[in-house]
Design an enzyme around this catalytic site. Structure first.
Site, PDB file in Angstrom:
ATOM      1  N   SER A   1       4.291  -6.923  11.661  1.00  0.00           N
ATOM      2  CA  SER A   1       2.974  -6.693  11.087  1.00  0.00           C
ATOM      3  C   SER A   1       1.962  -7.671  11.676  1.00  0.00           C
ATOM      4  O   SER A   1       1.705  -7.649  12.880  1.00  0.00           O
ATOM      5  CB  SER A   1       3.065  -6.784   9.558  1.00  0.00           C
ATOM      6  OG  SER A   1       1.920  -6.244   8.950  1.00  0.00           O
TER       7      SER A   1
ATOM      8  N   ASP B   1       3.463   4.655   7.794  1.00  0.00           N
ATOM      9  CA  ASP B   1       2.822   3.338   7.845  1.00  0.00           C
ATOM     10  C   ASP B   1       1.395   3.522   8.341  1.00  0.00           C
ATOM     11  O   ASP B   1       1.181   4.161   9.375  1.00  0.00           O
ATOM     12  CB  ASP B   1       3.616   2.437   8.803  1.00  0.00           C
ATOM     13  CG  ASP B   1       3.070   1.024   8.903  1.00  0.00           C
ATOM     14  OD1 ASP B   1       2.050   0.716   8.245  1.00  0.00           O
ATOM     15  OD2 ASP B   1       3.668   0.222   9.634  1.00  0.00           O
TER      16      ASP B   1
ATOM     17  N   HIS C   1       6.219   0.878   6.300  1.00  0.00           N
ATOM     18  CA  HIS C   1       5.946  -0.497   6.700  1.00  0.00           C
ATOM     19  C   HIS C   1       6.946  -1.453   6.050  1.00  0.00           C
ATOM     20  O   HIS C   1       7.414  -1.232   4.935  1.00  0.00           O
ATOM     21  CB  HIS C   1       4.524  -0.872   6.286  1.00  0.00           C
ATOM     22  CG  HIS C   1       4.030  -2.137   6.888  1.00  0.00           C
ATOM     23  ND1 HIS C   1       3.662  -2.229   8.209  1.00  0.00           N
ATOM     24  CD2 HIS C   1       3.850  -3.374   6.363  1.00  0.00           C
ATOM     25  CE1 HIS C   1       3.262  -3.464   8.468  1.00  0.00           C
ATOM     26  NE2 HIS C   1       3.383  -4.183   7.365  1.00  0.00           N
TER      27      HIS C   1
END
Length: 317
Positions: free
Chosen positions: A156, A253, A283
């Protein structure tokens, strides 16, 4: 959403996790946000592999947690940026994942406890990354790290930090990373992409949460960081000189298209790059690896790519 539903094991896991740290926690006061996320991740943390040596150290002023497999020979190093939108997260939230990567890929993982936004917006995270990498290269042998075999990795927000670090090294004329492992990375600032709109209310990360994180990291809209490729890699027009990269994205995501866009840019620049798209995952799927078969398969692919990039300087296969 994706044509393939979210894997039930992952969804069940995240329902339990979000019961204690719900999406609306992004509106809580920052200390409460951070404590809640640390606490819930610690509760769901898997045990570390017993053979690992784990130490909390200071790396040129940046706290780090080092995960080292046993053995006398130097091993490749991984400088790891944790996810959390640059706002939450710590060594506590990513301890078990980094431990398993170190153990299974036979690498020394250096997990950074970098400064968090909004108190410390960009470029604080890049400055911390540069400081830690310099420490790994100058002092890493004492930690069993081969300073000539260091890759960057992150999930991320940590994906952005990895690419930003590589771009900064190129800009400064410093030795480049051996490779990049980008795990459902945030690489752009366009929240109107197809995946942002399709997955606006997806499990694990919503579009509104990501807008909050981008604003915290980059500061006032339209300011200099929004136009800096080291902060927003997908606006880069020149990726020459970057190392090989393995990218994994999840269909459910908001950030899925960020990874796809960067993959195409790397291909166009002639840089070796591999893309893995997870049709049933969302995610932060690494966190669900022990309760979701697709998440575990995705995690093992991350481990294999990390091993290949770190030990051999190439993509697997």
């Amino acid at each position: 959403m994706s044509e393939t539903p979210v894997d039930p094991g992952m969804l069940t896991f995240y329902k339990a996790l979000s019961a204690q740290s719900p999406p609306e926690s992004a509106q809580w006061p920052l200390p409460r946000q951070r404590k809640a996320w640390d606490d819930v991740c610690r509760q769901f943390r898997a045990p570390r592999p017993e053979r690992l040596i784990v130490e909390d150290l200071d790396a040129n002023g940046v706290p780090v947690r080092v995960f080292r497999p046993p053995g006398n020979d130097p091993k490749p190093g991984v400088i790891y940026g944790h996810g959390g939108g640059w706002v939450v997260g710590s060594p506590e939230t990513h301890d078990d994942m980094c431990a398993e990567i170190a153990d299974q890929a036979d690498v020394v993982v250096v997990l950074m406890d970098y400064r968090l936004a909004p108190e410390h917006p960009y470029p604080a995270q890049l400055e911390d990354s540069l400081a830690v990498l310099e420490w790994m290269r100058s002092s890493g042998r004492a930690m069993g790290i081969d300073p000539t075999h260091i890759i960057g990795a992150g999930d991320s927000a940590g994906g952005q930090m990895t690419v930003g670090l590589a771009l900064a090294l190129r800009e400064k004329g410093l030795p480049q990373l051996r490779g990049m492992m980008l795990i459902y990375p945030v690489l752009g600032a366009d929240t109107e992409t197809s995946s942002y709109l399709r997955n606006a209310n997806a499990p694990c990360l919503t579009r509104d949460e990501m807008i909050f994180y981008l604003d915290a990291f980059l500061g006032p809209r339209g300011g200099a960081p929004w136009h800096d490729p080291k902060a927003v890699p997908n606006i880069a027009t020149d990726l020459s000189g970057l190392p090989p990269a393995s990218i994994t994205v999840a269909a459910h995501d908001p950030l899925c298209d960020d990874g796809l866009i960067f993959h195409e840019k790397m291909k166009a620049a002639g840089i070796p790059v591999a893309l893995r798209r997870e049709p049933a995952l969302a995610h932060s799927y690494m966190r669900a690896r022990h309760v979701s078969a697709p998440a575990m398969a995705g995690f093992k692919a991350i481990v294999e790519a990390t091993r290949s990039l770190a030990h051999e300087g190439r993509l697997p296969g």
